[in-house]
Each structure stands twice: as C-alpha cells, then as structure tokens.
Design a protein around this motif. Structure first.
Motif, PDB file in Angstrom:
ATOM      1  N   TRP A 100       0.848  -1.189   0.000  1.00 41.80           N
ATOM      2  CA  TRP A 100       0.000   0.000   0.000  1.00 41.80           C
ATOM      3  C   TRP A 100       0.885   1.240   0.000  1.00 41.80           C
ATOM      4  CZ3 TRP A 100      -5.198   0.094  -0.503  1.00 41.80           C
ATOM      5  CH2 TRP A 100      -5.878  -1.116  -0.334  1.00 41.80           C
ATOM      6  N   GLN A 102      -1.522   7.875  -1.804  1.00 38.96           N
ATOM      7  CA  GLN A 102      -1.762   8.502  -3.107  1.00 38.96           C
ATOM      8  C   GLN A 102      -0.809   9.687  -3.221  1.00 38.96           C
ATOM      9  OE1 GLN A 102      -3.286   7.202  -5.573  1.00 38.96           O
ATOM     10  NE2 GLN A 102      -5.428   7.676  -5.508  1.00 38.96           N
ATOM     11  N   ASP A 143      -5.038   5.537   0.173  1.00 41.36           N
ATOM     12  CA  ASP A 143      -3.886   4.712  -0.191  1.00 41.36           C
ATOM     13  C   ASP A 143      -4.239   3.911  -1.433  1.00 41.36           C
ATOM     14  OD1 ASP A 143      -2.653   5.379   2.375  1.00 41.36           O
ATOM     15  OD2 ASP A 143      -4.089   3.972   3.232  1.00 41.36           O
ATOM     16  N   ILE A 144      -3.213   3.529  -2.164  1.00 43.14           N
ATOM     17  CA  ILE A 144      -3.417   2.726  -3.372  1.00 43.14           C
ATOM     18  C   ILE A 144      -2.513   1.495  -3.306  1.00 43.14           C
ATOM     19  CG2 ILE A 144      -1.704   4.036  -4.687  1.00 43.14           C
ATOM     20  CD1 ILE A 144      -3.569   3.613  -7.153  1.00 43.14           C
ATOM     21  N   CYS A 145      -3.013   0.399  -3.837  1.00 40.52           N
ATOM     22  CA  CYS A 145      -2.247  -0.843  -3.901  1.00 40.52           C
ATOM     23  C   CYS A 145      -2.364  -1.376  -5.330  1.00 40.52           C
ATOM     24  CB  CYS A 145      -2.799  -1.854  -2.901  1.00 40.52           C
ATOM     25  SG  CYS A 145      -1.934  -3.432  -2.940  1.00 40.52           S
ATOM     26  N   PRO A 146      -1.375  -1.077  -6.181  1.00 40.98           N
ATOM     27  CA  PRO A 146      -1.420  -1.598  -7.548  1.00 40.98           C
ATOM     28  C   PRO A 146      -1.289  -3.122  -7.536  1.00 40.98           C
ATOM     29  CG  PRO A 146       0.294   0.087  -7.285  1.00 40.98           C
ATOM     30  CD  PRO A 146      -0.196  -0.277  -5.917  1.00 40.98           C
ATOM     31  N   SER A 175      -2.811   2.407 -14.450  1.00 47.51           N
ATOM     32  CA  SER A 175      -3.921   3.210 -14.982  1.00 47.51           C
ATOM     33  C   SER A 175      -3.443   4.342 -15.883  1.00 47.51           C
ATOM     34  CB  SER A 175      -4.774   3.771 -13.844  1.00 47.51           C
ATOM     35  OG  SER A 175      -4.023   4.670 -13.057  1.00 47.51           O
ATOM     36  N   VAL A 211      -6.401  -2.237  -9.359  1.00 49.99           N
ATOM     37  CA  VAL A 211      -5.833  -1.656  -8.144  1.00 49.99           C
ATOM     38  C   VAL A 211      -6.821  -1.761  -6.995  1.00 49.99           C
ATOM     39  CG1 VAL A 211      -4.413   0.031  -9.403  1.00 49.99           C
ATOM     40  CG2 VAL A 211      -6.678   0.684  -8.606  1.00 49.99           C
ATOM     41  N   ILE A 249      -8.007   0.629  -3.769  1.00 48.15           N
ATOM     42  CA  ILE A 249      -7.951   1.968  -3.188  1.00 48.15           C
ATOM     43  C   ILE A 249      -8.534   1.865  -1.788  1.00 48.15           C
ATOM     44  CG2 ILE A 249      -8.836   4.341  -3.342  1.00 48.15           C
ATOM     45  CD1 ILE A 249      -6.981   3.799  -5.615  1.00 48.15           C
ATOM     46  N   ARG A 250      -7.875   2.501  -0.835  1.00 49.69           N
ATOM     47  CA  ARG A 250      -8.381   2.527   0.538  1.00 49.69           C
ATOM     48  C   ARG A 250      -8.608   3.997   0.919  1.00 49.69           C
ATOM     49  NH1 ARG A 250      -4.747  -0.721   4.237  1.00 49.69           N
ATOM     50  NH2 ARG A 250      -3.275   0.881   3.648  1.00 49.69           N
ATOM     51  N   TRP A 251      -9.899   4.355   1.057  1.00 49.50           N
ATOM     52  CA  TRP A 251     -10.283   5.701   1.483  1.00 49.50           C
ATOM     53  C   TRP A 251     -10.465   5.703   2.987  1.00 49.50           C
ATOM     54  CZ3 TRP A 251     -10.129  10.196  -0.849  1.00 49.50           C
ATOM     55  CH2 TRP A 251     -10.183  10.255  -2.239  1.00 49.50           C
ATOM     56  N   CYS A 308     -15.829  -0.955 -10.381  1.00 43.79           N
ATOM     57  CA  CYS A 308     -15.426  -0.934  -8.976  1.00 43.79           C
ATOM     58  C   CYS A 308     -16.290  -1.873  -8.140  1.00 43.79           C
ATOM     59  CB  CYS A 308     -15.574   0.482  -8.411  1.00 43.79           C
ATOM     60  SG  CYS A 308     -14.907   1.784  -9.473  1.00 43.79           S
TER      61      CYS A 308
END
Length: 169
Positions: free
Chosen positions: A46, A49, A58-61, A66, A74, A76-78, A95
């Motif tokens: 993670w 961004q 946070d992003i986890c490719p 993209s 990916v 994405i954790r908001w 999504c």
C-alpha cells in the motif's frame, strides 16, 4: 479380533491423509506459481496517493498501470473524512467495494451530503467522460477498500483544474 497398526501403517496413513486429493480421489498437482500467482494480504504494498495528504487515501497496484495502455487492477483505501474532488476519466472504471462503506456521487458540483452509500459487496460502474467524486464521510468508523479495474490510460482530469484532487469532509 481387533486390528493392530504397526509404525509403518501409521506413517503411511498420515502421509496419504496429507496428500491433496481431487474429488475423484487422485492426488492433485501442486500449485504452479508461474501459472497461478497468489499475493496474500500481508505482502500487498500500500502506498499513499501521491497528490493526497497522508492518512487520506492509499493505493495498492495489483497489475497494470492506470496511466499506461492496457488493463489495470488496483485497490484503493479511502480513510474517513476524505473524498476526491469532482473529476473525470476517459475510460470506464469498474469498482467493487471490498470492505467498509464507500460514498459516491455524480456531477461537477461537490456535495458530500448528496452522496449515495455503497456498502461492501456493491458494484459501481464509472462511465467514461462523466464527472464524479467519492470517498468516506467523517462519521464512518473504518476505511473503505475498493477494487478498481479498467483500461488505461484513464487521463484523470479535475472538473476544476485550479483546485486540489481531494477534499476533507
């Protein structure tokens, strides 16, 4: 007469019980990591961004990119209290909310109170070229994790390019 198992029988029984069997009872072949790639949650990477404040998103490719041509996937954790500013993409995004509650809306007018609740298990299709925004409202107790798949490049564009890509709510 009661049967007695010798040491060899016990060892052989234990070995056979440990073999992976298919429904037909035949031993299954072992997983080939070149053919089936497994990334357990403890090895996922993670990252914050790049243009967002720490602790917001946070992003986890997982595969692809993209920003590049081709398929990407990916996570994405908001975190609660943060949303994206209204923006568009040039390609569709598909999504699935993996955990938590994601709050989504359409349009260029940022109005978090009008967002629609998308709980875990929900599917959200972001149509190319349409403005939208999303995130997690402050009153939520946990982050939302969203799996996002699409075709790149997405060409992210803010509807108001003079603003930041995120909003604190």
């Amino acid at each position: 007469m009661e049967p007695h198992l010798n040491r060899r029988d016990v060892l052989l029984t234990s070995l056979l019980a440990a073999l992976p069997l298919t429904p037909t009872g035949v031993a299954a072949s072992p997983l080939n990591p070149a053919q089936t790639i497994v990334k357990a949650t403890d090895v996922l990477q993670w990252e914050t961004q790049p243009s967002f404040p720490p602790g917001s998103a946070d992003i986890c490719p997982l595969t692809g990119n993209s920003s590049a041509p081709g398929l990407y996937f990916v996570l994405i954790r908001w975190h609660p209290g943060y949303m994206s500013a209204p923006h568009t993409y040039t390609t569709d995004r598909f999504c699935v909310v993996v955990s938590g509650v994601w709050w989504v809306n359409s349009g260029a007018d940022f109005d978090p109170a009008s967002c629609v609740r998308a709980p875990a298990g929900s599917f959200v299709h972001r149509v190319a070229g349409t403005p939208h925004y999303d995130g997690v409202i402050r009153s939520q107790n946990e982050p939302a994790v969203i799996a996002i798949c699409g075709t790149g490049p997405v060409n992210f564009a803010l509807t108001d390019p003079s603003g930041l890509p995120w909003r604190k709510v």
